[in-house]
Motif scaffolding. Structure first.
Motif, PDB file in Angstrom:
ATOM      1  N   ILE A 143      -3.347   8.740  13.174  1.00 42.44           N
ATOM      2  CA  ILE A 143      -4.309   9.813  12.889  1.00 42.44           C
ATOM      3  C   ILE A 143      -5.712   9.286  13.186  1.00 42.44           C
ATOM      4  O   ILE A 143      -6.033   8.133  12.877  1.00 42.44           O
ATOM      5  CB  ILE A 143      -4.185  10.255  11.415  1.00 42.44           C
ATOM      6  N   ASP A 144      -6.518  10.106  13.825  1.00 43.48           N
ATOM      7  CA  ASP A 144      -7.923   9.776  14.080  1.00 43.48           C
ATOM      8  C   ASP A 144      -8.682  10.098  12.791  1.00 43.48           C
ATOM      9  O   ASP A 144      -8.793  11.260  12.418  1.00 43.48           O
ATOM     10  CB  ASP A 144      -8.402  10.652  15.257  1.00 43.48           C
ATOM     11  N   ARG A 145      -9.197   9.075  12.091  1.00 43.24           N
ATOM     12  CA  ARG A 145      -9.863   9.323  10.807  1.00 43.24           C
ATOM     13  C   ARG A 145     -11.015  10.307  10.955  1.00 43.24           C
ATOM     14  O   ARG A 145     -11.332  11.050  10.038  1.00 43.24           O
ATOM     15  CB  ARG A 145     -10.449   8.019  10.236  1.00 43.24           C
ATOM     16  N   GLN A 146     -11.675  10.271  12.124  1.00 41.73           N
ATOM     17  CA  GLN A 146     -12.855  11.128  12.300  1.00 41.73           C
ATOM     18  C   GLN A 146     -12.491  12.552  12.714  1.00 41.73           C
ATOM     19  O   GLN A 146     -13.322  13.455  12.648  1.00 41.73           O
ATOM     20  CB  GLN A 146     -13.794  10.537  13.345  1.00 41.73           C
ATOM     21  N   ASN A 147     -11.287  12.744  13.219  1.00 43.24           N
ATOM     22  CA  ASN A 147     -10.813  14.082  13.599  1.00 43.24           C
ATOM     23  C   ASN A 147      -9.400  14.175  13.059  1.00 43.24           C
ATOM     24  O   ASN A 147      -8.432  14.049  13.803  1.00 43.24           O
ATOM     25  CB  ASN A 147     -10.794  14.236  15.121  1.00 43.24           C
ATOM     26  N   SER A 148      -9.287  14.370  11.741  1.00 45.63           N
ATOM     27  CA  SER A 148      -8.011  14.075  11.099  1.00 45.63           C
ATOM     28  C   SER A 148      -6.904  15.063  11.445  1.00 45.63           C
ATOM     29  O   SER A 148      -5.766  14.883  11.026  1.00 45.63           O
ATOM     30  CB  SER A 148      -8.189  13.933   9.600  1.00 45.63           C
ATOM     31  N   GLU A 149      -7.228  16.092  12.237  1.00 48.06           N
ATOM     32  CA  GLU A 149      -6.161  16.985  12.701  1.00 48.06           C
ATOM     33  C   GLU A 149      -5.468  16.375  13.923  1.00 48.06           C
ATOM     34  O   GLU A 149      -4.412  16.847  14.339  1.00 48.06           O
ATOM     35  CB  GLU A 149      -6.718  18.394  13.006  1.00 48.06           C
ATOM     36  N   LEU A 150      -6.022  15.293  14.475  1.00 47.22           N
ATOM     37  CA  LEU A 150      -5.456  14.704  15.697  1.00 47.22           C
ATOM     38  C   LEU A 150      -4.588  13.477  15.405  1.00 47.22           C
ATOM     39  O   LEU A 150      -4.997  12.578  14.674  1.00 47.22           O
ATOM     40  CB  LEU A 150      -6.574  14.275  16.646  1.00 47.22           C
ATOM     41  N   ILE A 151      -3.395  13.465  15.976  1.00 49.08           N
ATOM     42  CA  ILE A 151      -2.562  12.252  15.965  1.00 49.08           C
ATOM     43  C   ILE A 151      -2.543  11.749  17.400  1.00 49.08           C
ATOM     44  O   ILE A 151      -2.195  12.496  18.317  1.00 49.08           O
ATOM     45  CB  ILE A 151      -1.141  12.545  15.468  1.00 49.08           C
ATOM     46  N   CYS A 152      -2.956  10.517  17.597  1.00 50.10           N
ATOM     47  CA  CYS A 152      -3.262  10.058  18.956  1.00 50.10           C
ATOM     48  C   CYS A 152      -2.477   8.802  19.337  1.00 50.10           C
ATOM     49  O   CYS A 152      -2.034   8.041  18.474  1.00 50.10           O
ATOM     50  CB  CYS A 152      -4.746   9.725  19.077  1.00 50.10           C
ATOM     51  N   VAL A 153      -2.393   8.591  20.639  1.00 46.26           N
ATOM     52  CA  VAL A 153      -1.798   7.388  21.207  1.00 46.26           C
ATOM     53  C   VAL A 153      -2.710   6.195  20.879  1.00 46.26           C
ATOM     54  O   VAL A 153      -3.901   6.229  21.175  1.00 46.26           O
ATOM     55  CB  VAL A 153      -1.657   7.554  22.733  1.00 46.26           C
ATOM     56  N   HIS A 167      -6.840   0.982  17.570  1.00 45.25           N
ATOM     57  CA  HIS A 167      -7.717   1.456  18.654  1.00 45.25           C
ATOM     58  C   HIS A 167      -7.005   2.590  19.384  1.00 45.25           C
ATOM     59  O   HIS A 167      -5.787   2.537  19.567  1.00 45.25           O
ATOM     60  CB  HIS A 167      -8.033   0.316  19.616  1.00 45.25           C
ATOM     61  N   PHE A 168      -7.756   3.610  19.783  1.00 44.66           N
ATOM     62  CA  PHE A 168      -7.153   4.753  20.480  1.00 44.66           C
ATOM     63  C   PHE A 168      -7.245   4.551  21.988  1.00 44.66           C
ATOM     64  O   PHE A 168      -8.344   4.357  22.532  1.00 44.66           O
ATOM     65  CB  PHE A 168      -7.837   6.046  20.026  1.00 44.66           C
ATOM     66  N   ASP A 169      -6.102   4.594  22.654  1.00 41.86           N
ATOM     67  CA  ASP A 169      -6.029   4.315  24.090  1.00 41.86           C
ATOM     68  C   ASP A 169      -6.946   5.262  24.852  1.00 41.86           C
ATOM     69  O   ASP A 169      -6.895   6.481  24.653  1.00 41.86           O
ATOM     70  CB  ASP A 169      -4.585   4.460  24.587  1.00 41.86           C
ATOM     71  N   GLY A 170      -7.781   4.687  25.685  1.00 44.65           N
ATOM     72  CA  GLY A 170      -8.640   5.495  26.544  1.00 44.65           C
ATOM     73  C   GLY A 170      -9.935   5.925  25.873  1.00 44.65           C
ATOM     74  O   GLY A 170     -10.787   6.529  26.521  1.00 44.65           O
ATOM     75  N   TRP A 171     -10.090   5.646  24.582  1.00 42.06           N
ATOM     76  CA  TRP A 171     -11.305   6.066  23.881  1.00 42.06           C
ATOM     77  C   TRP A 171     -12.181   4.873  23.558  1.00 42.06           C
ATOM     78  O   TRP A 171     -11.728   3.745  23.469  1.00 42.06           O
ATOM     79  CB  TRP A 171     -10.946   6.822  22.588  1.00 42.06           C
ATOM     80  N   ASP A 172     -13.431   5.166  23.301  1.00 42.29           N
ATOM     81  CA  ASP A 172     -14.418   4.177  22.916  1.00 42.29           C
ATOM     82  C   ASP A 172     -14.071   3.553  21.550  1.00 42.29           C
ATOM     83  O   ASP A 172     -13.380   4.181  20.754  1.00 42.29           O
ATOM     84  CB  ASP A 172     -15.755   4.938  22.815  1.00 42.29           C
ATOM     85  N   GLU A 174     -15.681   3.381  19.000  1.00 39.53           N
ATOM     86  CA  GLU A 174     -16.276   4.037  17.820  1.00 39.53           C
ATOM     87  C   GLU A 174     -15.226   4.704  16.918  1.00 39.53           C
ATOM     88  O   GLU A 174     -15.482   4.971  15.751  1.00 39.53           O
ATOM     89  CB  GLU A 174     -17.333   5.076  18.218  1.00 39.53           C
ATOM     90  N   TYR A 175     -14.020   4.979  17.464  1.00 44.13           N
ATOM     91  CA  TYR A 175     -12.970   5.600  16.647  1.00 44.13           C
ATOM     92  C   TYR A 175     -12.074   4.569  15.968  1.00 44.13           C
ATOM     93  O   TYR A 175     -11.225   4.911  15.161  1.00 44.13           O
ATOM     94  CB  TYR A 175     -12.104   6.538  17.503  1.00 44.13           C
ATOM     95  N   ASP A 176     -12.240   3.280  16.328  1.00 40.60           N
ATOM     96  CA  ASP A 176     -11.391   2.212  15.778  1.00 40.60           C
ATOM     97  C   ASP A 176     -11.485   2.182  14.250  1.00 40.60           C
ATOM     98  O   ASP A 176     -12.551   2.433  13.694  1.00 40.60           O
ATOM     99  CB  ASP A 176     -11.838   0.832  16.294  1.00 40.60           C
TER     100      ASP A 176
HETATM  101  N1  MLZ Z   1     -14.143  16.228  19.995  1.00 39.07           N
HETATM  102  C1  MLZ Z   1     -13.970  14.858  20.307  1.00 39.07           C
HETATM  103  C2  MLZ Z   1     -12.607  14.387  19.878  1.00 39.07           C
HETATM  104  C3  MLZ Z   1     -12.362  12.977  20.142  1.00 39.07           C
HETATM  105  C4  MLZ Z   1     -11.038  12.528  19.611  1.00 39.07           C
HETATM  106  C5  MLZ Z   1     -10.788  11.072  19.861  1.00 39.07           C
HETATM  107  N2  MLZ Z   1      -9.602  10.621  19.234  1.00 39.07           N
HETATM  108  C6  MLZ Z   1      -9.348   9.245  19.361  1.00 39.07           C
HETATM  109  C7  MLZ Z   1     -14.164  14.615  21.799  1.00 39.07           C
HETATM  110  O1  MLZ Z   1     -13.500  15.252  22.602  1.00 39.07           O
HETATM  111  O2  MLZ Z   1     -15.017  13.815  22.138  1.00 39.07           O
END
Ligand code: MLZ
Length: 306
Positions: A143-153, A167-172, A174-176
């Motif tokens: 689950i992304d703590r900052q967007n808790s409706e999202l379950i991510c890779v 860490h979320f694959d492909g993301w910065d 800042e979401y770690d």
């Molecule tokens: N609204 C945001 C969601 C990012 C979600 C990242 N999850 C790891 C965006 O699209 O930037």
């Protein structure tokens, strides 16, 4: 509290849902701490206030508006030298060179500070070998703590004792975030599919294009084995009373109630305040405390607004 619980016909959240320790920290002591905003960073900090079992930390050389509050038993604060010893990068005090920075030299030229003794830390470096079944680079769904409706890779990218850095694959970065291996925020690969939930793919993938088998092959890492996950459901129930840090003023702990319950988070109502001030807290939040925690630890408690 006793009277208040009676008047409210409410039940206190049981003490066993929380932990209790002591606080031996002193103002002016130096330490290393994980930045709660960007949790893959380790920063050099000083203790600027001690209140009950909470300490206020300042990023050395930065304004006090960035100060943070942590519990004295936080697994996210470490003795000086921890980063160097464990091969992690420390962000030194402002205007110091990360390559040449040395705590002992720093204290020599800043005699108002002293190095916090190792014994006061709950997270002693010796107890920080991997206590989980995870390995670095293990893949999972989180689950992304900052967007808790999202379950991510996601991927485990660091470990300390029984906590892992997600860490979320492909993301910065800042979401770690760091979380316990037993957290309700993390699930094994395939969990979303089994439970009819939408899996949020790494940034760059469009909808159906993501598939785990291919992603594991491409990255060359394993799916974290299911034995790694050991989530015990939380026992919070709507109406339970507790003491919670006010997210709008982190120095305050208020009389509060659980107003809504989800699998991995609970909504906290601050008693006497309008419900527009209710806030969601992840159940592993270190800002939730049992009834009488303030009194026992010597911290002021803000009573309900009447
Ligand atoms: N609204 C945001 C969601 C990012 C979600 C990242 N999850 C790891 C965006 O699209 O930037």
């Amino acid at each position: 509290w006793e009277k208040y619980l009676e008047v409210c016909h409410a039940q206190a959240a049981p003490e066993r849902l929380f932990r209790l320790v002591s606080n031996a920290f002193e103002v002016g002591w130096l330490l290393e701490a994980i930045d709660p905003i960007n949790q893959s960073l380790f920063c050099s900090m000083s203790v600027v206030c001690v209140r009950g079992h909470r300490i206020r930390l300042q990023y050395i050389g930065y304004k006090d508006c960035y100060d943070i509050w942590v519990n004295s038993d936080s697994p996210f604060i470490f003795p000086c030298g921890f980063c160097k010893r464990t091969g992690r990068q420390l962000l030194p005090p402002k205007e110091h060179d990360p390559k040449s920075f040395d705590w002992n030299n720093y204290v020599e030229s800043n005699p108002n500070f002293s190095i916090a003794p190792e014994e006061v830390f709950a997270s002693m470096p010796t107890s920080l070998s991997n206590l989980t079944k995870f390995e670095i680079k293990d893949k999972l769904e989180a689950i992304d703590r900052q967007n808790s409706e999202l379950i991510c890779v996601a991927t485990v990218i660091d470990m300390l004792g029984d906590v892992v850095l997600i860490h979320f694959d492909g993301w910065d970065s800042e979401y770690d975030y760091w979380t316990h291996a037993t957290s309700a925020l993390i699930h094994p690969v395939g969990w979303c599919e089994e439970n009819g939930r939408l899996l949020s793919p790494p940034q760059g993938y469009v909808g159906e294009n993501f598939n785990w088998e291919q992603h594991l092959n491409e990255t060359g890492f394993r799916a974290a084995p299911t034995q790694c996950f050991d989530c015990v459901p939380h026992e919070f129930v709507t109406g339970m009373k507790l003491e919670a840090v006010d997210p709008r003023n982190q120095s305050l702990v208020r009389v509060a109630s659980v107003s809504e319950v989800e699998e991995h988070r609970i909504k906290i109502h601050f008693d006497g305040w309008d419900s527009i001030y209710d806030e969601w807290f992840d159940v592993d939040s270190s800002d939730l405390h049992p009834v009488n925690w303030c009194q026992k630890t010597g911290h002021p408690l803000e009573p309900q607004l009447t």
